[in-house]
Write a protein that holds these residues in place. Structure first.
Motif, mmCIF file in Angstrom:
data_model
loop_
_atom_site.group_PDB
_atom_site.id
_atom_site.type_symbol
_atom_site.label_atom_id
_atom_site.label_comp_id
_atom_site.label_asym_id
_atom_site.label_seq_id
_atom_site.Cartn_x
_atom_site.Cartn_y
_atom_site.Cartn_z
ATOM 1 N N THR A 50 0.839 -1.202 0.000
ATOM 2 C CA THR A 50 0.000 0.000 0.000
ATOM 3 C C THR A 50 0.873 1.250 0.000
ATOM 4 O O THR A 50 2.098 1.171 0.128
ATOM 5 C CB THR A 50 -0.917 0.038 1.243
ATOM 6 O OG1 THR A 50 -0.121 0.331 2.404
ATOM 7 C CG2 THR A 50 -1.644 -1.285 1.450
ATOM 8 N N ALA A 51 0.216 2.391 -0.095
ATOM 9 C CA ALA A 51 0.941 3.667 -0.021
ATOM 10 C C ALA A 51 1.650 3.815 1.321
ATOM 11 O O ALA A 51 2.641 4.548 1.425
ATOM 12 C CB ALA A 51 -0.031 4.832 -0.233
ATOM 13 N N ILE A 54 5.167 2.901 0.992
ATOM 14 C CA ILE A 54 5.962 3.965 0.365
ATOM 15 C C ILE A 54 6.372 4.982 1.426
ATOM 16 O O ILE A 54 7.497 5.496 1.424
ATOM 17 C CB ILE A 54 5.160 4.656 -0.752
ATOM 18 C CG1 ILE A 54 4.678 3.630 -1.793
ATOM 19 C CG2 ILE A 54 6.003 5.745 -1.409
ATOM 20 C CD1 ILE A 54 5.778 2.804 -2.425
ATOM 21 N N SER A 55 5.462 5.258 2.358
ATOM 22 C CA SER A 55 5.792 6.173 3.456
ATOM 23 C C SER A 55 6.981 5.650 4.255
ATOM 24 O O SER A 55 7.836 6.426 4.688
ATOM 25 C CB SER A 55 4.591 6.337 4.390
ATOM 26 O OG SER A 55 3.509 6.939 3.725
ATOM 27 N N SER A 208 -4.720 13.140 1.657
ATOM 28 C CA SER A 208 -4.609 11.826 1.009
ATOM 29 C C SER A 208 -5.786 10.949 1.414
ATOM 30 O O SER A 208 -5.639 9.792 1.812
ATOM 31 C CB SER A 208 -3.279 11.147 1.368
ATOM 32 O OG SER A 208 -3.020 10.054 0.513
ATOM 33 N N SER A 211 -6.262 7.241 0.605
ATOM 34 C CA SER A 211 -5.344 6.217 1.098
ATOM 35 C C SER A 211 -6.043 5.369 2.147
ATOM 36 O O SER A 211 -6.948 5.824 2.847
ATOM 37 C CB SER A 211 -4.080 6.850 1.699
ATOM 38 O OG SER A 211 -4.367 7.452 2.947
ATOM 39 N N THR A 297 2.543 10.121 1.188
ATOM 40 C CA THR A 297 2.142 9.579 -0.100
ATOM 41 C C THR A 297 2.554 10.476 -1.261
ATOM 42 O O THR A 297 2.714 10.004 -2.379
ATOM 43 C CB THR A 297 0.619 9.354 -0.142
ATOM 44 O OG1 THR A 297 -0.043 10.604 0.064
ATOM 45 C CG2 THR A 297 0.183 8.383 0.937
ATOM 46 N N VAL A 376 1.890 2.112 -7.194
ATOM 47 C CA VAL A 376 1.669 2.605 -5.829
ATOM 48 C C VAL A 376 2.587 3.786 -5.540
ATOM 49 O O VAL A 376 2.180 4.793 -4.953
ATOM 50 C CB VAL A 376 1.894 1.471 -4.802
ATOM 51 C CG1 VAL A 376 1.771 2.006 -3.374
ATOM 52 C CG2 VAL A 376 0.893 0.338 -5.021
ATOM 53 N N GLY A 379 1.397 6.949 -7.276
ATOM 54 C CA GLY A 379 0.049 7.367 -6.936
ATOM 55 C C GLY A 379 -0.968 7.091 -8.027
ATOM 56 O O GLY A 379 -2.076 7.624 -8.000
#
Length: 396
Positions: A50-51, A54-55, A208, A211, A297, A376, A379
Motif C-alpha cells: 500500500t501507499a 511507500i511512506s 490523502s 489512502s 504519499t 503505488v 500514486g
C-alpha cells in the motif's frame, strides 16, 4: 523444533534504492543452514503493498525503517544475484528493504519454543523467506532479537501466533494484512485525539483521503461520532472518496481555500507534501490547533529534513505521530488484553466495511511485483483495489 537438512535455502527479496525509490531490483539469496541457536526461518505466505509502505521508504532514515531488514550484514545476505526489475543505472546504489505486513509460516526452527508449521502475522520484508533470531516467546507470539533491531520499537519486532488470536478468521487474511497495520495506526490517532479532548477543536482535516490509512481514520472517527471529518484528495479520487460515506465532506486539493477558516481544526497529514501542508496551515492559521504528520504519499514534494520551515508555519507546529507511544500508554492504562480487544473488534467492523468498498487483486508472479510497486509509488494505483502479493520462488 526442526532444522532443514540441506545446506542452503533459496530465497528472493525485493529491494529499492534508498536515494531513488523508483529504482528496484530482485535479489536471489541463499540462506545458510543449518540454523544457529534460536534462529527461525520463515516462509512468507502473502503480504500487502500500500501507499503506507511507500511512506516507510520516504521516512526510513528519519524513523529507522531501513534498520529492520538491513541489506548489509543481514542473515539473508549469504549470496546474491541481482535480477533488475527496472533498468538500474545508479552506481554504488545503497539498497534497502521496505517492510510490509504479512503472514508467514515457520519452515525451520532452532528455538525449542517455536515450532515448524506455526503461522504468524507481522512486519516482514518483501521476500519469499527471511530469518529471525527468535526470543521473548509467550503463548501469543514471539519477537526477533536480531541486533539490528536495537533501539527500534519492539512492537515491530513482534510476530503474532495465528493460533492464539481469538479474532483470526481465515476468510479475513487478505483484508487483515491489507488493513490491520494501518487501521491500528488510525485507531490510535483517533484515540490520541480523544485522549487530548481533540485539542479543543471541532473537526478533522485529513489529506490523502483516498489512502487506506486515511479511510481507516475516517471510519474510526465516524464510529466514535464526536467530531466531523473533511477528506482532502486529488480530483481523480474525488468520486471514490465521496462514495465511501465515511467523510462528512470531501474536497480536492485545489479547493482548500473554500473551507471555513474560522473552524478550529486538527490536521492529520497523510500526504506529507510541503505545498499542501503550507496551504492548510496558512488558510486556517491559528485555528489549526494540532498538526499531525503520519504518511508521505506525495513523495515528490517532501523534505523531512526541512524542520525549520515546519516551525515557521502559522498554527500548530507539525508533529510526527508515533503509534507505539499511544499503544503503550493505553496498554498500561487498560491492560494489553483490553486494548487488543477494543482494537481488534473495531478492525473486524472495518473489514466488513471494506468488503463492499475495496476489491482485492492477487499477484503471484515475480516480475509483476515491480509493476504494482511503481503504480503505488507514483500514486496511479486504483484506490479501490488492495494489492496482495505472494512472493513465491517458483514464479521466477
Amino acid at each position: 523444533m526442526t532444522t532443514l537438512t540441506s545446506q542452503t535455502q533459496q530465497a528472493l527479496v525485493f529491494e529499492v534504492a534508498k536515494n531513488d525509490l523508483s529504482q528496484t531490483r530482485v535479489v536471489e539469496l541463499n540462506i545458510e543452514l543449518p540454523l544457529a541457536e534460536n534462529e527461525v526461518l520463515l516462509k512468507v505466505s502473502k503480504f500487502a503493498l500500500t501507499a503506507n509502505n511507500i511512506s516507510y521508504g520516504i521516512t526510513c532514515d528519519a524513523l529507522g525503517y531501513w534498520q529492520f531488514f538491513p541489506v548489509n550484514n543481514s542473515p539473508l545476505d549469504t549470496a546474491s544475484n541481482s535480477i533488475t526489475s527496472k533498468a538500474n543505472t545508479v552506481q554504488h546504489t545503497q539498497w534497502g528493504r521496505l517492510p510490509v505486513m504479512g503472514f508467514a509460516d515457520v519452515v525451520s526452527s532452532n528455538n525449542k519454543d517455536i515450532n515448524v508449521g506455526e503461522r504468524v502475522w507481522g512486519f516482514m520484508p518483501m521476500a519469499s523467506h527471511f530469518k529471525i533470531i527468535g526470543g521473548k516467546v509467550n503463548p501469543t507470539g514471539f519477537s526477533d532479537l536480531n541486533p539490528c533491531r536495537e533501539g527500534l520499537s519492539p512492537v515491530y519486532a513482534r510476530f503474532d501466533r495465528v493460533s492464539a488470536n481469538p479474532f483470526y478468521q481465515q476468510k479475513n487474511e487478505d483484508y487483515d494484512i491489507l488493513l490491520r497495520g494501518l487501521f491500528t495506526t488510525s485507531w490510535l490517532v483517533d484515540d490520541f485525539m480523544f485522549d487530548n479532548q481533540y485539542f479543543d477543536t471541532t473537526q478533522y482535516l485529513i489529506t490523502s483521503a483516498s489512502s487506506k490509512t486515511s479511510i481507516a481514520l475516517a471510519f474510526a472517527i465516524k464510529q466514535r461520532g464526536q467530531r466531523s471529518a473533511i477528506g482532502i484528495t486529488s480530483e481523480a479520487n474525488l468520486n471514490f472518496v465521496k462514495s465511501l460515506g465515511c467523510y462528512d465532506h470531501v474536497i480536492s486539493y485545489n479547493d482548500i481555500t473554500t473551507l471555513d477558516a474560522n473552524v478550529s481544526s486538527i490536521l492529520v497529514d497523510m500526504a506529507g507534501g510541503k505545498k499542501t501542508l503550507a496551504a492548510i496551515h496558512h488558510h486556517f492559521n491559528q485555528q489549526l490547533r494540532y498538526s499531525c504528520r503520519i504518511g508521505a504519499t506525495h513523495h515528490g514534494d517532501i523534505d523531512l529534513t526541512d524542520t525549520q520551515s515546519d516551525g515557521l508555519l502559522p498554527g500548530a507546529t507539525p508533529t510526527f505521530f508515533f503509534a507505539p507511544t499511544q499503544l503503550k500508554k493505553r496498554s498500561l492504562e487498560w491492560g494489553v488484553g483490553e486494548t487488543m480487544k477494543q482494537m481488534n473488534q473495531s478492525l473486524l467492523n472495518y473489514i466488513e466495511f471494506c468488503r463492499s468498498n475495496i476489491t482485492l487483486s492477487h499477484t503471484h508472479h515475480l516480475h509483476h511485483v515491480n509493476d504494482i510497486y511503481q503504480q503505488v509509488l507514483t500514486g496511479t494505483a486504483d484506490a479501490a483495489v488492495g494489492q496482495i502479493i505472494s512472493f513465491d520462488t517458483s514464479s521466477s
